[in-house]
Scaffold this motif. Structure first.
Motif, PDB file in Angstrom:
ATOM      1  N   ALA A 183       0.858  -1.192   0.000  1.00 25.79           N
ATOM      2  CA  ALA A 183       0.000   0.000   0.000  1.00 25.79           C
ATOM      3  C   ALA A 183       0.890   1.237   0.000  1.00 25.79           C
ATOM      4  CB  ALA A 183      -0.902  -0.001   1.235  1.00 25.79           C
ATOM      5  N   SER A 184       0.824   1.998  -1.071  1.00 24.38           N
ATOM      6  CA  SER A 184       1.685   3.186  -1.163  1.00 24.38           C
ATOM      7  C   SER A 184       1.081   4.188  -2.133  1.00 24.38           C
ATOM      8  CB  SER A 184       3.074   2.788  -1.682  1.00 24.38           C
ATOM      9  OG  SER A 184       3.006   2.460  -3.056  1.00 24.38           O
ATOM     10  N   PRO A 185       1.505   5.466  -2.008  1.00 24.56           N
ATOM     11  CA  PRO A 185       1.192   6.398  -3.088  1.00 24.56           C
ATOM     12  C   PRO A 185       1.859   5.899  -4.371  1.00 24.56           C
ATOM     13  CG  PRO A 185       2.101   7.550  -1.164  1.00 24.56           C
ATOM     14  CD  PRO A 185       2.288   6.090  -0.922  1.00 24.56           C
ATOM     15  N   ASP A 186       1.302   6.276  -5.503  1.00 26.72           N
ATOM     16  CA  ASP A 186       1.794   5.741  -6.781  1.00 26.72           C
ATOM     17  C   ASP A 186       3.289   6.000  -6.974  1.00 26.72           C
ATOM     18  OD1 ASP A 186       1.091   4.378  -9.216  1.00 26.72           O
ATOM     19  OD2 ASP A 186       1.616   6.258 -10.214  1.00 26.72           O
ATOM     20  N   SER A 187       3.745   7.181  -6.562  1.00 27.74           N
ATOM     21  CA  SER A 187       5.162   7.525  -6.805  1.00 27.74           C
ATOM     22  C   SER A 187       6.117   6.784  -5.866  1.00 27.74           C
ATOM     23  CB  SER A 187       5.371   9.035  -6.658  1.00 27.74           C
ATOM     24  OG  SER A 187       5.092   9.424  -5.325  1.00 27.74           O
ATOM     25  N   LEU A 188       5.561   6.088  -4.868  1.00 31.92           N
ATOM     26  CA  LEU A 188       6.425   5.388  -3.902  1.00 31.92           C
ATOM     27  C   LEU A 188       6.199   3.881  -3.937  1.00 31.92           C
ATOM     28  CD1 LEU A 188       6.276   7.854  -0.872  1.00 31.92           C
ATOM     29  CD2 LEU A 188       8.013   7.656  -2.649  1.00 31.92           C
TER      30      LEU A 188
END
Ligand code: CP
Length: 316
Positions: A183-188
């Motif tokens: 689970a992460s922001p797209d850039s991470l």
């Protein structure tokens, strides 16, 4: 010289055996029993990046086992500032010590040190690369809570791109048949090569940006800090800072035995309201760094941990 640079340096059987040794050493780590298994041995702590837990727990582990520690200390007061290379530093320190724990900002630096050292190197974090000793204490914590490492649903959340703890841990979890959700922001997102490696090991990897939607099915939620220091650009960091902020009220639908872990330090990704819930496990996890690193140093130095430490140790 053998060392621990990535989790590929350990077989599953070796991992289990080291975790079993760590369990036996709990009374020594707690200071209830004195057992000088590493008397006469010296650990060299070479930390080229800031650390609280890894450096101090290595130091505690060696001292609890009767050994001693020498520290590079603050890099700014070492000869590194005069231009000494990592190669030369390692040539010196492995003459002074029996084993080295090292953290370095450059990915691959621990392998480089290991290739030229005469004593074992334990990778305490190399840039955004790996952090295998953290993984050993993470696995110890998970097994302590759930009684097994196999078949658990583990959610790894936060900065999966730069977070080295999750790079090492995801690899180990998949080898034990856990289901991993990222689970992460797209850039991470988790780097593609790591996801590919996990799939090659037979893992079904789920990627999402919805952390709260994963809570009900999770046995472990492993939160991570967004690694501000590794962003090339402050503006990019600002876009994702504060992406996840777990609060006690978010945990209402969690399984009773679900645990929340974090390698620490935390910034704002776990609200202090979580600390007093039954799920919080991150401070015990940090303590487990002592036993895990005790067991790892014994293993690398060829020192056998007795089956019954109470027969060999002195009660304090
Ligand atoms: N978990 C961890 O690596 O913490 P430190 O950065 O304080 O060593």
């Amino acid at each position: 010289m053998p060392g621990l640079i990535t989790m590929d340096d350990l077989t599953n059987d070796e991992i289990i055996s080291i975790l079993d040794d760590a369990e036996k050493l709990l009374p020594v780590a707690k200071g209830e029993l004195y057992l000088p298994l590493l008397q006469g041995r010296i650990l060299g702590n070479l930390f080229f990046e800031p650390s609280t837990r890894t450096r101090m727990s290595f130091e505690t582990a060696m001292k609890r086992l009767g050994g001693d520690v020498v520290n590079l200390g603050d890099v700014k007061t070492s000869s590194v500032v005069k231009g000494e290379t990592l190669f030369d530093t390692i040539q010196m320190v492995d003459g002074y010590t029996d084993i080295i724990a090292m953290r370095h900002p450059r990915q691959g630096a621990a392998q480089y040190a290991c290739d030229s050292a005469r004593v074992p190197i334990l990778n305490g974090g190399d840039g955004a690369g790996h952090h295998p000793t953290q993984t050993m204490l993470d696995l110890f914590t998970i097994r302590q809570a759930h009684g097994t490492l196999e078949g658990l649903n583990v959610v790894l959340a936060g900065d999966l791109r730069y977070g080295r703890t999750v790079h090492s841990l995801s690899h180990a979890l998949v080898r034990f048949g856990c289901n991993v959700t990222f689970a992460s922001p797209d850039s991470l997102r988790m780097p593609e090569e790591i996801v590919a490696d996990l799939k090659a090991h037979g893992a079904e990897v789920v990627e999402t940006d919805d952390l709260l939607g994963q809570i009900g099915n999770a046995d472990v939620i492993y939160m991570t800090r967004i690694q501000k220091e590794r962003f090339p650009d402050e503006d990019e960091y600002a876009k994702v800072a504060g992406a996840y902020k777990l609060q006690a009220s978010d945990l209402d639908g969690a399984k009773a035995d679900m645990i929340i872990m974090h390698p620490l330090p935390r910034v704002d990704e776990i609200h202090p309201s979580v600390d007093s819930t039954r799920h919080a496990r991150y401070f015990e996890q940090a303590f487990n760094g002592v036993v895990a690193r005790m067991a790892l140093m014994c293993w690398l130095l060829g020192v056998k941990v007795p089956e019954d430490v109470t027969k060999e140790g002195v009660v304090l």
